[in-house]
Write an enzyme that holds these catalytic residues in place. Structure first.
Site, short mmCIF file in Angstrom:
data_model
loop_
_atom_site.label_atom_id
_atom_site.label_comp_id
_atom_site.label_asym_id
_atom_site.label_seq_id
_atom_site.Cartn_x
_atom_site.Cartn_y
_atom_site.Cartn_z
CB THR A 115 20.86 42.53 1.93
OG1 THR A 115 20.31 41.26 1.66
CG2 THR A 115 19.76 43.52 2.20
CE LYS A 121 2.66 29.67 1.48
NZ LYS A 121 2.77 31.08 1.21
CD1 TRP A 130 2.30 26.50 3.76
CD2 TRP A 130 3.66 27.44 5.28
NE1 TRP A 130 1.92 27.81 3.90
CE2 TRP A 130 2.73 28.41 4.82
CE3 TRP A 130 4.61 27.83 6.22
CZ2 TRP A 130 2.75 29.73 5.28
CZ3 TRP A 130 4.62 29.13 6.69
CH2 TRP A 130 3.70 30.08 6.22
P1 AMP Z 1 22.35 37.35 4.17
O1 AMP Z 1 21.68 38.61 4.54
O2 AMP Z 1 22.99 37.37 2.82
O3 AMP Z 1 23.29 36.90 5.23
O4 AMP Z 1 21.23 36.22 4.04
C1 AMP Z 1 20.38 35.94 5.11
C2 AMP Z 1 19.53 34.74 4.79
O5 AMP Z 1 20.35 33.57 4.67
C3 AMP Z 1 18.56 34.38 5.88
O6 AMP Z 1 17.41 35.17 5.83
C4 AMP Z 1 18.29 32.91 5.61
O7 AMP Z 1 17.34 32.74 4.58
C5 AMP Z 1 19.63 32.42 5.12
N1 AMP Z 1 20.36 31.79 6.23
C6 AMP Z 1 21.28 32.34 7.03
N2 AMP Z 1 21.76 31.46 7.93
C7 AMP Z 1 21.10 30.30 7.70
C8 AMP Z 1 21.12 29.01 8.31
N3 AMP Z 1 21.94 28.72 9.30
N4 AMP Z 1 20.28 28.07 7.82
C9 AMP Z 1 19.44 28.34 6.79
N5 AMP Z 1 19.39 29.54 6.18
C10 AMP Z 1 20.19 30.51 6.63
#
Ligand code: AMP
Length: 545
Positions: free
Chosen positions: A185, A438, A443
């Site tokens: 990631t 903030k 928030w």
């Molecule tokens: P990844 O590991 O690249 O899939 O990224 C994960 C991150 O994407 C999460 O921690 C969120 O911040 C964001 N994310 C994933 N799904 C959503 C969603 N449906 N709405 C808003 N943010 C999301």
């Protein structure tokens, strides 16, 4: 006293065994990277996965060895996953959209011994292959006829490589906690982090994903995972689809609206999943060409927040049910899915959409809570924001080669997201904890502001960041890309937003830019925006100094 039930380790290759035996003729249709549509079935795919395992073993791959894949969603990539896992190896999906330096870092850190690579990526990797130190051999996912002349070390065409063995092979049997797959990631700061899935976590995650209130798929479905296998474990679909015996349609390298539509229509896809960008392209293709989606039943949208109009269009104009999902690489990746519980099922119109825009509720196997900065649990009242923390059998406990666990005292993983949970357990993500603004100790949700801005018909993309303010600490700045050829002023946009959020949430200023930077997984790169606007002086801020 222990129970007296069988010890049947949860191993991923048992999924493909099950599919081959019980759904053997069900098809896997792919758009091949070479061009033509290719069709196979689970029984054949299993046979070829056995050859992959046998051939890997002959090449010296042993339990725990990592094999990188740099590949689109096709039958070969799917076989490769099962073959690698069945030999005791670890599939390591590398995201080709990363920068060269990141790919080099990740492959070296993972110590991948081999790389299975699609034709598309051969020229790219040739440029930095000399820096991919641990790779002993490249297996190009094609046949002899399409094999390019390449400088990649010991490169062989996949078809000829697996033809060198007969497939008379027995899967390896080992502890279910053995590593099965790996995905880095990118993280917003520091080096990428390796998430290491186990056979057990993958199998349990697939079971979770299949449930009616989660993805809700069955052998009657035709599933098209548009989400790439290199993005967050393919949202589980490379394992869940064979587990339930669904037909699969793999889109290969072409993810534009026309190509996706062509497959949805020709192969009567009933279920599909991807990030919002893909659906924007599809919807614009449908609208531009007056097309319909008569076969599609359900679309899962996740990975980032997206405009309400997307759900509306799918449901009202195309009669396709939308399921919003939230998760992350560290969660295998599913966290919540927005199916409607009886408490909400009766809602219609805007009230129903309000719920559908939430990220949804957890399946069994994910526990979540929100806390304040001190770790105190916050109420599930749908209004109080908190840091979102999760635990479960398919949630990461530590990152690869980092000895420290990343969990709190109660075993929860801090997702880095901020949200609310309502009394029926529906999560609403309001921000990344790094992105939340903030202001005066309170928030402000950047996502909520972005969602409103993006619903303006002249806005193509919007991002909200916190900018330093002498009185409030931080105040929101709205960064906007206008739709091509559209005129839109700061005051028009702010006028449009007024009344849709609390007054003190309103952005202090709007800047129009030609484009907003994105990460390799298509998310807005707020770190870059914060650097760009670090010295930005908001109207009125100088006076408060
Ligand atoms: P990844 O590991 O690249 O899939 O990224 C994960 C991150 O994407 C999460 O921690 C969120 O911040 C964001 N994310 C994933 N799904 C959503 C969603 N449906 N709405 C808003 N943010 C999301």
């Amino acid at each position: 006293m222990l129970g007296l039930m069988q010890d049947w380790p949860l191993l991923c290759h048992r999924i493909i065994d099950h599919a081959a035996l019980n759904h053997g003729e069900r098809q896997i249709i792919s758009r091949s990277v070479e061009g033509p549509i290719h069709a196979t079935d689970y029984a054949t795919l299993r046979g070829r996965a056995l050859r992959v395992a046998q051939r890997l073993e002959r090449d010296g791959i042993r339990e725990g060895d990592r094999v990188a894949t740099l590949a689109w969603n096709t039958w070969r990539h799917l076989e490769a996953w099962y073959g690698i896992m069945g030999a005791g190896g670890v599939y390591h999906t590398v995201n080709p959209r990363l920068f060269a330096d990141q790919i080099v870092w990740i492959v070296n850190h993972a110590e991948d011994r081999m790389m299975m690579i699609d034709l598309t990526f051969v020229p790219m990797v040739e440029k930095f292959a000399d820096r991919l130190r641990p790779i002993e051999k490249y297996i190009v996912l094609t046949d002899n006829a399409h094999m390019p002349a390449t400088a990649l070390a010991n490169a062989v065409p996949y078809e000829e490589w697996i033809a060198e063995v007969d497939g008379d092979y027995a899967w390896k049997v080992f502890d279910e906690n053995t590593a099965a797959g790996m995905c880095y990631t990118s993280g917003t700061t520091g080096n990428p982090k390796g998430v290491l899935y186990s056979h057990r976590s993958n199998v349990l995650h697939s079971m979770m994903a299949a449930q009616p209130d989660a993805m809700g798929v069955s052998s009657r479905d035709v599933i098209m995972p548009v989400v790439p296998m290199f993005h967050a474990n393919c949202w589980g679909l490379a394992l869940t689809s064979p587990m339930v015996g669904a037909t699969m349609v793999m889109p290969g390298a072409k993810l534009d609206g026309a190509s996706i539509y062509e497959l949805l229509d020709a192969y009567r896809v009933t279920f599909t999943a991807a990030v919002p960008t893909v659906w924007l392209m599809l919807l614009s293709h449908l609208e531009g060409n007056n097309l319909k989606l008569p076969h599609l039943r359900k679309v899962v949208i996740g990975g980032s927040a997206y405009p309400r109009a997307m759900t509306q269009k799918f449901q009202d104009d195309y009669d396709v049910q939308v399921c919003h999902a939230w998760g992350m690489t560290e969660m295998s990746p599913l966290g919540t899915l927005c199916s409607l519980k009886p408490e909400y099922a009766h809602l219609t119109g805007d009230a129903r959409l309000d719920i559908q825009m939430k990220q949804g509720h957890t399946p069994f196997g994910v526990e979540m809570k929100i806390t304040d900065d001190e770790g105190r649990e916050m109420p599930r009242d749908g209004a109080t924001f908190g840091r979102l923390k999760v635990r479960g059998p398919a949630v990461a406990r530590a990152y690869f080669k980092e000895s420290e666990d990343v969990l709190d005292a109660e075993g929860y993983f801090d997702t880095g997201d901020v949200g609310t949970i309502d009394r029926h357990g529906y999560l609403n993500i309001t921000d990344r904890s790094k992105d939340v603004i903030k202001s005066g100790g309170e928030w402000i949700s950047s996502i909520e502001l972005e969602n409103i801005a993006i619903s303006h018909p002249k806005v193509a993309e919007a991002a909200v960041i916190g900018v330093r303010h002498p009185k409030w600490g931080e105040r929101p700045l709205l960064v906007v890309v206008r739709k091509e050829g559209q005129e839109l002023s700061r005051d028009d946009l702010l006028g449009f937003m007024a009344g849709k959020v609390a007054k003190w949430w309103m952005p202090d200023d709007v800047v129009f830019v030609p484009e907003i930077p994105h990460t390799a997984t298509g998310k807005i790169q707020k770190t870059a925006l914060r650097v760009q606007f670090k010295d930005y002086v908001l109207p009125g801020a100088a006076a408060a100094e």
